[in-house]
Design an enzyme around this catalytic site. Sequence first.
Site, short mmCIF file in Angstrom:
data_model
loop_
_atom_site.label_atom_id
_atom_site.label_comp_id
_atom_site.label_asym_id
_atom_site.label_seq_id
_atom_site.Cartn_x
_atom_site.Cartn_y
_atom_site.Cartn_z
N VAL A 180 0.81 -1.22 0.00
CA VAL A 180 0.00 0.00 0.00
C VAL A 180 0.84 1.27 0.00
CG1 VAL A 180 -1.98 -1.09 1.12
CG2 VAL A 180 -0.23 0.04 2.53
N TYR A 184 4.04 6.57 16.16
CA TYR A 184 2.77 5.86 16.01
C TYR A 184 1.60 6.80 16.28
CZ TYR A 184 -0.64 2.06 16.48
OH TYR A 184 -1.72 1.21 16.33
#
Length: 247
Positions: free
Chosen positions: A63, A153
């Site tokens: 992706v 993150y």
Amino acid sequence: MAASFDFSGQTVLVTGAASGIGLTTAKVLAASNARIALCDMNTKGLQSFDLAEGRHLVYELDVTSSSAVADTVKSVVRDFGGIHHLFNCAGVNPTANPLTDTTDEYWDQIVDTNVKGTYLMTRAVIPHLEAGASIVNVSSIAGSRATAGWAIYNTSKFGIVGFSKSMALELGPRQIRVNVVAPGHIHTPTNIAVKQGADAVRITGEQSSAMGRIGTMEEVASVVLFLMSDAARYVNGSVVDVDGGAK
């Protein structure tokens, strides 16, 4: 047990489909009569999926590659005749580190997969979506609350929320909805507590959730199905936490 919805005649493109929440959601969607375009770099992980009669098809996909995403979306449209829903589930989990111990490679791995992948997939499918279509993106409770050592993150998951809310405004006039599911501690193969064993799972659940347990992948899948369904036809730009009441 996942909620009951009927997706007959609808094609759902799922990224990160070979494991964890992606695989579970794909199976639940398939059981709800959807046709699934199963996309993942690890196509071997899809061997447990029932591919009989060609109702579901597998696509090897990175992706983070713009050209690969564009080619895969074209293939899905050719093979299925269209796309009704997109589930952006491909993602990389965090490793707790002080920022000074992180590397450019770690930044690229987290941000490229979690954010760039969501962006590329969304951009590629938009021309093929019609009124009634939907996109569900995966963030996390880390997309609304920060954790020391998870700066990269957190950046990626906060970014997915902001991106999704913007896309909800952009695509809403076309009657295309964009929403976010934000899991808390879920019993997935990559969950640190799950890797450590039953005692760690119990302790994590008691410490992290008002319900005293960690969630199941099916419980996340149920929310994804709801957000894609007509039952949520006026839900747009929402972030649904699936965390049992995170403490």
